[in-house]
Design a protein around this motif. Structure first.
Motif, PDB file in Angstrom:
ATOM      1  N   ALA A   1       0.958  -1.050  -0.185  1.00  0.00           N
ATOM      2  CA  ALA A   1      -0.033  -0.058  -0.032  1.00  0.00           C
ATOM      3  C   ALA A   1       0.948   1.090   0.079  1.00  0.00           C
ATOM      4  O   ALA A   1       1.749   1.481   0.911  1.00  0.00           O
ATOM      5  CB  ALA A   1      -1.040  -0.028   1.275  1.00  0.00           C
ATOM      6  N   GLU A   2       0.863   1.997  -1.202  1.00  0.00           N
ATOM      7  CA  GLU A   2       1.818   3.142  -1.139  1.00  0.00           C
ATOM      8  C   GLU A   2       0.901   4.521  -0.735  1.00  0.00           C
ATOM      9  O   GLU A   2       0.032   4.891  -1.298  1.00  0.00           O
ATOM     10  CB  GLU A   2       2.132   3.196  -2.666  1.00  0.00           C
ATOM     11  N   ILE A   3       1.784   5.294   0.053  1.00  0.00           N
ATOM     12  CA  ILE A   3       1.135   6.466   0.651  1.00  0.00           C
ATOM     13  C   ILE A   3       2.033   7.665   0.378  1.00  0.00           C
ATOM     14  O   ILE A   3       3.036   7.475  -0.150  1.00  0.00           O
ATOM     15  CB  ILE A   3       0.885   6.449   2.163  1.00  0.00           C
TER      16      ILE A   3
ATOM     17  N   GLY B   1       1.757  12.346  -0.136  1.00  0.00           N
ATOM     18  CA  GLY B   1       1.032  13.760   0.029  1.00  0.00           C
ATOM     19  C   GLY B   1       1.389  14.267   1.363  1.00  0.00           C
ATOM     20  O   GLY B   1       2.376  14.317   1.811  1.00  0.00           O
ATOM     21  N   ASP B   2       0.199  14.760   1.854  1.00  0.00           N
ATOM     22  CA  ASP B   2       0.286  15.542   2.839  1.00  0.00           C
ATOM     23  C   ASP B   2       0.645  14.889   4.378  1.00  0.00           C
ATOM     24  O   ASP B   2       0.923  15.508   5.492  1.00  0.00           O
ATOM     25  CB  ASP B   2      -0.942  16.453   3.350  1.00  0.00           C
ATOM     26  N   VAL B   3       0.988  13.421   4.498  1.00  0.00           N
ATOM     27  CA  VAL B   3       1.024  12.711   5.519  1.00  0.00           C
ATOM     28  C   VAL B   3       2.537  12.183   5.576  1.00  0.00           C
ATOM     29  O   VAL B   3       3.020  12.102   6.783  1.00  0.00           O
ATOM     30  CB  VAL B   3       0.107  11.413   5.591  1.00  0.00           C
ATOM     31  N   ALA B   4       3.300  12.022   4.661  1.00  0.00           N
ATOM     32  CA  ALA B   4       4.765  11.573   4.443  1.00  0.00           C
ATOM     33  C   ALA B   4       5.188  11.805   3.091  1.00  0.00           C
ATOM     34  O   ALA B   4       4.674  11.936   2.154  1.00  0.00           O
ATOM     35  CB  ALA B   4       4.821  10.154   5.010  1.00  0.00           C
ATOM     36  N   PHE B   5       6.672  11.509   2.912  1.00  0.00           N
ATOM     37  CA  PHE B   5       7.100  11.331   1.647  1.00  0.00           C
ATOM     38  C   PHE B   5       6.558  10.170   1.120  1.00  0.00           C
ATOM     39  O   PHE B   5       6.132   9.187   1.820  1.00  0.00           O
ATOM     40  CB  PHE B   5       8.753  11.263   1.863  1.00  0.00           C
ATOM     41  N   ARG B   6       6.693   9.850  -0.291  1.00  0.00           N
ATOM     42  CA  ARG B   6       5.954   8.671  -0.925  1.00  0.00           C
ATOM     43  C   ARG B   6       6.367   7.536  -0.162  1.00  0.00           C
ATOM     44  O   ARG B   6       7.786   7.322  -0.394  1.00  0.00           O
ATOM     45  CB  ARG B   6       6.352   8.954  -2.247  1.00  0.00           C
ATOM     46  N   THR B   7       5.801   6.541   0.460  1.00  0.00           N
ATOM     47  CA  THR B   7       6.277   5.496   0.952  1.00  0.00           C
ATOM     48  C   THR B   7       5.666   4.265   0.716  1.00  0.00           C
ATOM     49  O   THR B   7       4.435   4.349   1.048  1.00  0.00           O
ATOM     50  CB  THR B   7       6.201   5.641   2.540  1.00  0.00           C
ATOM     51  N   PRO B   8       6.165   3.297   0.097  1.00  0.00           N
ATOM     52  CA  PRO B   8       5.388   1.935  -0.121  1.00  0.00           C
ATOM     53  C   PRO B   8       5.410   1.345   1.220  1.00  0.00           C
ATOM     54  O   PRO B   8       6.564   0.840   1.715  1.00  0.00           O
ATOM     55  CB  PRO B   8       6.158   1.284  -1.132  1.00  0.00           C
ATOM     56  N   ILE B   9       4.186   0.758   1.677  1.00  0.00           N
ATOM     57  CA  ILE B   9       4.273  -0.043   3.190  1.00  0.00           C
ATOM     58  C   ILE B   9       4.088  -1.327   2.554  1.00  0.00           C
ATOM     59  O   ILE B   9       3.156  -2.045   1.822  1.00  0.00           O
ATOM     60  CB  ILE B   9       3.014   0.454   3.915  1.00  0.00           C
TER      61      ILE B   9
ATOM     62  N   LYS C   1       8.186   0.802  -5.088  1.00  0.00           N
ATOM     63  CA  LYS C   1       7.668  -0.490  -4.471  1.00  0.00           C
ATOM     64  C   LYS C   1       8.102  -1.826  -4.988  1.00  0.00           C
ATOM     65  O   LYS C   1       8.048  -2.824  -4.616  1.00  0.00           O
ATOM     66  CB  LYS C   1       6.120  -0.495  -4.540  1.00  0.00           C
ATOM     67  N   GLU C   2       8.456  -1.773  -6.412  1.00  0.00           N
ATOM     68  CA  GLU C   2       8.971  -3.105  -7.054  1.00  0.00           C
ATOM     69  C   GLU C   2      10.169  -3.558  -6.415  1.00  0.00           C
ATOM     70  O   GLU C   2      10.631  -4.833  -6.674  1.00  0.00           O
ATOM     71  CB  GLU C   2       9.150  -2.630  -8.393  1.00  0.00           C
ATOM     72  N   TYR C   3      10.966  -2.741  -5.726  1.00  0.00           N
ATOM     73  CA  TYR C   3      12.168  -3.118  -5.025  1.00  0.00           C
ATOM     74  C   TYR C   3      11.806  -4.125  -4.040  1.00  0.00           C
ATOM     75  O   TYR C   3      12.724  -5.128  -3.781  1.00  0.00           O
ATOM     76  CB  TYR C   3      13.006  -1.830  -4.276  1.00  0.00           C
ATOM     77  N   ALA C   4      10.748  -4.128  -3.338  1.00  0.00           N
ATOM     78  CA  ALA C   4      10.095  -5.090  -2.364  1.00  0.00           C
ATOM     79  C   ALA C   4       9.403  -6.194  -3.176  1.00  0.00           C
ATOM     80  O   ALA C   4       9.674  -7.367  -2.745  1.00  0.00           O
ATOM     81  CB  ALA C   4       9.187  -4.486  -1.267  1.00  0.00           C
ATOM     82  N   LEU C   5       8.660  -5.935  -4.110  1.00  0.00           N
ATOM     83  CA  LEU C   5       7.649  -6.756  -4.708  1.00  0.00           C
ATOM     84  C   LEU C   5       8.511  -8.014  -5.380  1.00  0.00           C
ATOM     85  O   LEU C   5       8.321  -9.107  -5.450  1.00  0.00           O
ATOM     86  CB  LEU C   5       6.922  -6.394  -5.774  1.00  0.00           C
ATOM     87  N   PHE C   6       9.746  -7.667  -5.979  1.00  0.00           N
ATOM     88  CA  PHE C   6      10.931  -8.550  -6.527  1.00  0.00           C
ATOM     89  C   PHE C   6      11.455  -9.478  -5.689  1.00  0.00           C
ATOM     90  O   PHE C   6      11.663 -10.797  -6.066  1.00  0.00           O
ATOM     91  CB  PHE C   6      12.034  -7.679  -7.152  1.00  0.00           C
TER      92      PHE C   6
ATOM     93  N   LYS D   1      -6.905   6.741   3.135  1.00  0.00           N
ATOM     94  CA  LYS D   1      -6.883   8.424   2.937  1.00  0.00           C
ATOM     95  C   LYS D   1      -5.735   8.868   2.142  1.00  0.00           C
ATOM     96  O   LYS D   1      -5.958   9.833   1.488  1.00  0.00           O
ATOM     97  CB  LYS D   1      -7.280   9.091   4.383  1.00  0.00           C
ATOM     98  N   TYR D   2      -4.563   8.352   2.588  1.00  0.00           N
ATOM     99  CA  TYR D   2      -3.290   8.862   2.002  1.00  0.00           C
ATOM    100  C   TYR D   2      -2.758   8.154   0.813  1.00  0.00           C
ATOM    101  O   TYR D   2      -1.694   8.201   0.390  1.00  0.00           O
ATOM    102  CB  TYR D   2      -2.403   9.280   3.080  1.00  0.00           C
ATOM    103  N   LEU D   3      -3.383   7.097   0.278  1.00  0.00           N
ATOM    104  CA  LEU D   3      -2.977   6.164  -0.965  1.00  0.00           C
ATOM    105  C   LEU D   3      -2.636   7.028  -2.039  1.00  0.00           C
ATOM    106  O   LEU D   3      -3.261   8.129  -2.179  1.00  0.00           O
ATOM    107  CB  LEU D   3      -3.958   5.146  -1.256  1.00  0.00           C
ATOM    108  N   ILE D   4      -1.498   6.944  -2.676  1.00  0.00           N
ATOM    109  CA  ILE D   4      -1.256   7.676  -3.862  1.00  0.00           C
ATOM    110  C   ILE D   4      -2.180   7.253  -4.898  1.00  0.00           C
ATOM    111  O   ILE D   4      -2.854   6.244  -4.929  1.00  0.00           O
ATOM    112  CB  ILE D   4       0.054   6.830  -4.596  1.00  0.00           C
ATOM    113  N   LYS D   5      -2.334   8.191  -5.757  1.00  0.00           N
ATOM    114  CA  LYS D   5      -3.520   8.241  -6.733  1.00  0.00           C
ATOM    115  C   LYS D   5      -3.487   6.893  -7.528  1.00  0.00           C
ATOM    116  O   LYS D   5      -2.205   6.489  -8.320  1.00  0.00           O
ATOM    117  CB  LYS D   5      -3.512   9.372  -7.751  1.00  0.00           C
ATOM    118  N   GLY D   6      -4.593   6.288  -7.787  1.00  0.00           N
ATOM    119  CA  GLY D   6      -4.379   4.850  -8.590  1.00  0.00           C
ATOM    120  C   GLY D   6      -4.152   3.627  -7.801  1.00  0.00           C
ATOM    121  O   GLY D   6      -4.111   2.510  -8.196  1.00  0.00           O
ATOM    122  N   GLU D   7      -3.881   3.827  -6.541  1.00  0.00           N
ATOM    123  CA  GLU D   7      -3.285   2.811  -5.708  1.00  0.00           C
ATOM    124  C   GLU D   7      -4.402   2.092  -5.005  1.00  0.00           C
ATOM    125  O   GLU D   7      -5.146   2.899  -4.636  1.00  0.00           O
ATOM    126  CB  GLU D   7      -2.085   3.267  -4.676  1.00  0.00           C
TER     127      GLU D   7
END
Length: 476
Positions: free
Chosen positions: A71-73, A75-83, A104-109, A450-456
């Motif tokens: 789940a990638e967040i 915007g106004d809550v944090a730097f772009r961060t894949p959880i 996020k692909e660095y982890a999914l790999f 609420k803070y998911l990246i658009k399209g995520e």
């Protein structure tokens, strides 16, 4: 036929024993069981009774990884961060963060290398995936997964992560924080004082040539010069390593930069440690100018004043001034990274980000190695609260730890991304080390949504990463 009769007899015997066991536990639960009756019960019944409050949420020896999702967040809550979320066959899940600003692909790999494995074998699994990490944001996948594995292992054994690292040296971890930049030295100092008023006892300010680049006579060969030194170059100033920009800072420029430090110290005094960062891209000679000029202001450190890879140049800066030097947020692992900086004593402080360095245990290894060589040890962090708490466990378990960076002081919902803390995560400049199993926090999924990246989507399935499509062995 005899086999059938014996089988039926055995099934009836098991059923009878199970009914007796349930009756026994029911009586015990009603409080009607005395010590005398307990002594008359069978051994199995006694074990059931005395162990009825033992955590049975997980059987660590049979725990298996079944899935990994993101789940990638931002915007106004944090730097772009894949959880990262890792799922298991026993219903427990583990969380970690990929480095802020990383893919996020660095982890999914890594998913196909982990499916079916027992997450409690953290060090062995790290040995499988570590070859797919590297310096900078490329270390984010391995590091985020490593944290999620520790979270799972702690939950499986019902202990906090720091305990699995050998215990803790401190109950609270001291943090330092940035503040927003102002070109007005007095306003900048006021913002620093406001951080102290919030309870912080260690600070960092971003100060550099960007604050004076529009002042005539301060910078030679500036990226903003009217003749534009980069107009025919294939890379921009920001993509050019420091020694190759050929920027120089004049005496006037040095005086202007020192004015920020002078006003800051005049405002907050000399009791609070103050580090500095983001000085700009220039070579070792300019770095030495700054380090020497800053000596009267007793900075805690100058951070990343040149790229970390230039070990000999770092040593030159360190030996040229009493201002402490620090680097490390972009270094992956002890071997091949921090080891040379530490053994050559090229810097005074190493500053790994556990989200790049290789995770929680690798960061502790770096700290322990630094301690052996008399080098200071801190943590950089600029992602979400899950990995922030992961840093807290690493910091708690490492003897020579100094301060942990808190980069989201002004993000009102940052702490609300997780649950499990009583009150704020950071209070009066410290974080209380969690005593709950695993990392000690769980995600607030409504806030994450609420803070998911658009399209995520929230932890959408990732079956395309299930299969290994390469031969990973590094030797013949």
């Amino acid at each position: 036929m005899k086999i059938s009769k014996n089988t039926n007899h055995k099934e009836e015997s098991i059923s009878s024993k199970e009914n007796q066991r349930r009756s026994f536990i029911k009586k015990a639960g009603l409080g009607g069981l005395s010590l005398a009756s307990l002594s008359l019960a069978s051994a199995a019944e006694q074990v059931d009774y005395v162990s009825q409050n033992v955590n049975r949420n997980s059987n660590p020896s049979t725990l298996k990884i079944t899935d990994m999702r993101i789940a990638e967040i931002g915007g106004d809550v944090a730097f772009r961060t894949p959880i990262v979320r890792i799922y298991t066959n026993q219903g427990i899940v583990g969380h970690g963060d990929v480095r802020d600003g990383a893919a996020k692909e660095y982890a999914l790999f890594l998913k196909s290398r982990l499916l079916g494995e027992n997450p409690c074998n953290v060090e062995r699994l790290f040995g499988i995936i570590k070859q797919f990490g590297f310096h900078g944001r490329q270390g984010g996948g391995v590091s985020g997964v490593e944290m999620a594995l520790w979270d799972l292992a702690g939950k499986a054994y019902n202990v906090p992560v720091y305990q699995m690292l050998g215990g803790k040296y401190r109950d609270k971890v001291r943090v330092y924080c940035d503040t927003t930049v102002s070109k007005d030295p007095q306003e900048y100092a006021n913002r620093m004082q406001a951080r102290i008023d919030q309870g912080y006892t260690a600070l960092k300010m971003d100060i550099g040539i960007n604050l004076i680049k529009d002042i005539p006579g301060a910078i030679i060969n500036s990226q903003d010069a009217s003749y534009n030194p980069y107009q025919y170059e294939y890379r921009s100033y920001n993509e050019t390593k420091h020694p190759f920009t050929r920027i120089q800072i004049t005496d006037k420029g040095i005086d202007l930069l020192m004015e920020y430090l002078d006003v800051m110290r005049s405002k907050i005094g000399y009791d609070i440690p103050m580090g500095t960062d983001h000085w700009g891209h220039f070579g070792v000679n300019e770095a030495i100018k700054i380090a020497r000029a800053a000596e009267p202001y007793n900075l805690a450190y100058v951070e990343d004043i040149i790229p970390w890879q230039y070990t000999e140049q770092w040593k030159e800066i360190t030996l040229a001034s009493t201002t402490p030097t620090q680097t490390g947020e972009d270094i992956f692992r002890l071997e091949g990274g921090f080891e040379e900086l530490i053994t050559t004593r090229s810097v005074d402080i190493v500053h790994p980000d556990p989200n790049t360095a290789g995770g929680i245990l690798e960061s502790k290894r770096i700290g322990d190695f630094a301690s052996k060589h008399g080098i200071g040890f801190m943590h950089h962090h600029a992602a979400g609260p899950v990995s922030f708490i992961g840093c807290v466990h690493s910091a708690a378990a490492t003897e020579n730890f100094m301060w942990l960076e808190h980069h989201a002081v002004d993000k009102k919902d940052w702490e609300n991304l997780v649950t499990g803390f009583d009150g704020p995560i950071v209070k009066d400049g410290y974080v209380t080390v969690p005593d709950k199993p695993g990392l000690g926090v769980e995600l607030n999924e409504d806030m994450v949504k609420k803070y998911l990246i658009k399209g995520e989507k929230l932890f959408a399935p990732t079956p395309e990463w299930d299969e290994i499509r390469s031969w990973d062995r590094l030797w013949s």
